[in-house]
Design a protein around this motif. Structure first.
Motif, PDB file in Angstrom:
ATOM      1  N   THR A 171       0.810  -1.214   0.000  1.00  0.00           N
ATOM      2  CA  THR A 171       0.000   0.000   0.000  1.00  0.00           C
ATOM      3  C   THR A 171       0.848   1.271   0.000  1.00  0.00           C
ATOM      4  O   THR A 171       0.344   2.341   0.281  1.00  0.00           O
ATOM      5  CB  THR A 171      -0.935   0.027   1.228  1.00  0.00           C
ATOM      6  N   ARG A 172       2.146   1.100  -0.332  1.00  0.00           N
ATOM      7  CA  ARG A 172       2.972   2.306  -0.426  1.00  0.00           C
ATOM      8  C   ARG A 172       2.447   3.185  -1.556  1.00  0.00           C
ATOM      9  O   ARG A 172       1.878   2.694  -2.528  1.00  0.00           O
ATOM     10  CB  ARG A 172       4.426   1.943  -0.702  1.00  0.00           C
ATOM     11  N   PRO A 173       2.676   4.502  -1.477  1.00  0.00           N
ATOM     12  CA  PRO A 173       2.220   5.378  -2.556  1.00  0.00           C
ATOM     13  C   PRO A 173       2.931   5.052  -3.867  1.00  0.00           C
ATOM     14  O   PRO A 173       4.087   4.625  -3.867  1.00  0.00           O
ATOM     15  CB  PRO A 173       2.606   6.779  -2.088  1.00  0.00           C
ATOM     16  N   SER A 174       2.221   5.240  -4.961  1.00  0.00           N
ATOM     17  CA  SER A 174       2.837   5.066  -6.270  1.00  0.00           C
ATOM     18  C   SER A 174       3.819   6.199  -6.503  1.00  0.00           C
ATOM     19  O   SER A 174       3.612   7.320  -6.036  1.00  0.00           O
ATOM     20  CB  SER A 174       1.772   5.100  -7.367  1.00  0.00           C
ATOM     21  N   ILE A 175       4.888   5.932  -7.234  1.00  0.00           N
ATOM     22  CA  ILE A 175       5.886   6.955  -7.533  1.00  0.00           C
ATOM     23  C   ILE A 175       5.980   7.089  -9.040  1.00  0.00           C
ATOM     24  O   ILE A 175       6.165   6.109  -9.759  1.00  0.00           O
ATOM     25  CB  ILE A 175       7.254   6.571  -6.932  1.00  0.00           C
ATOM     26  N   LEU A 176       5.874   8.325  -9.497  1.00  0.00           N
ATOM     27  CA  LEU A 176       5.998   8.627 -10.912  1.00  0.00           C
ATOM     28  C   LEU A 176       7.463   8.693 -11.251  1.00  0.00           C
ATOM     29  O   LEU A 176       8.214   9.485 -10.664  1.00  0.00           O
ATOM     30  CB  LEU A 176       5.305   9.957 -11.231  1.00  0.00           C
ATOM     31  N   LEU A 177       7.928   7.852 -12.162  1.00  0.00           N
ATOM     32  CA  LEU A 177       9.309   7.855 -12.583  1.00  0.00           C
ATOM     33  C   LEU A 177       9.428   8.549 -13.926  1.00  0.00           C
ATOM     34  O   LEU A 177       8.486   8.548 -14.727  1.00  0.00           O
ATOM     35  CB  LEU A 177       9.854   6.417 -12.687  1.00  0.00           C
ATOM     36  N   PRO A 178      10.586   9.138 -14.193  1.00  0.00           N
ATOM     37  CA  PRO A 178      10.768   9.829 -15.483  1.00  0.00           C
ATOM     38  C   PRO A 178      10.644   8.855 -16.639  1.00  0.00           C
ATOM     39  O   PRO A 178      10.982   7.680 -16.529  1.00  0.00           O
ATOM     40  CB  PRO A 178      12.185  10.382 -15.388  1.00  0.00           C
ATOM     41  N   TRP A 179      10.194   9.375 -17.750  1.00  0.00           N
ATOM     42  CA  TRP A 179      10.024   8.578 -18.950  1.00  0.00           C
ATOM     43  C   TRP A 179      11.300   8.629 -19.764  1.00  0.00           C
ATOM     44  O   TRP A 179      11.912   9.676 -19.930  1.00  0.00           O
ATOM     45  CB  TRP A 179       8.853   9.112 -19.763  1.00  0.00           C
TER      46      TRP A 179
END
Length: 181
Positions: A171-179
């Motif tokens: 349930t950790r927060p999602s992390i947006l990674l660079p594209w």
């Protein structure tokens, strides 16, 4: 019709990246960022103690103080005499009556203990159990819920009751990674 310009989309990405404290870059992600803090490492998810996946008929409701009323677990809809399975490996530390109901408690290690009621079992204190192993059946002598048969599942982390559902998935927060291409 909504039309988003490339500039607006880039601005939204910059704002989002700044909110999750990640640098906006186009290339490799530094290992320290990709891994995240050590304390956020995922633990192995537990299994549902009933199959098929049951409905939660009453949610966890932590009391503001340990002595106040609350609901220190979740109630899961079940069928009469339905089998109950250990959500994770562990050792049975209690199998017996509490007041007027049979209870089973499994120590999963690291201070985590699951308790289930009303459950009849043939297991005894000291018995090792594997994840998914049958640890008992819903007791036919009564129910925990007014609306019908159910199993009460409580989890303690040390001395504190915690929501059992948080152990069923990461349930950790999602992390947006660079594209990157």
């Amino acid at each position: 019709m909504l039309v988003f310009s490339p500039g607006l989309l880039f601005a939204a990405a910059v704002i989002l990246a700044s909110q999750v404290h990640l640098p906006l870059m186009f290339g490799d992600v530094p290992e320290s960022v990709a891994a995240g803090p050590a304390s956020a490492a995922p633990r192995e998810a537990w299994d549902w103690p009933l199959s098929p996946r049951p409905a939660v008929v009453r949610s966890f409701d932590a009391p503001e103080r340990p002595w106040l009323s609350g609901h220190r677990g979740v109630d899961l809809a079940s069928a009469p005499a339905q089998e109950l399975h250990s959500p994770a490996p562990g050792v049975v530390v209690f199998a017996g009556q509490v007041v007027d109901r049979p209870v089973v408690t499994v120590d999963h290690g690291n201070g985590l203990r699951s308790s289930f009621e009303p459950i009849e079992t043939t297991l005894s204190s000291g018995d090792r159990v594997e994840a998914g192993q049958t640890i008992g059946r819903l007791w036919n002598g009564g129910t925990h819920c007014r609306a019908g048969p159910c199993v009460h599942w409580g989890v303690r982390d040390g001395d504190d009751y915690v929501n059992p559902l948080k152990f069923l998935a990461d349930t950790r927060p999602s992390i947006l990674l660079p594209w990157s291409e």
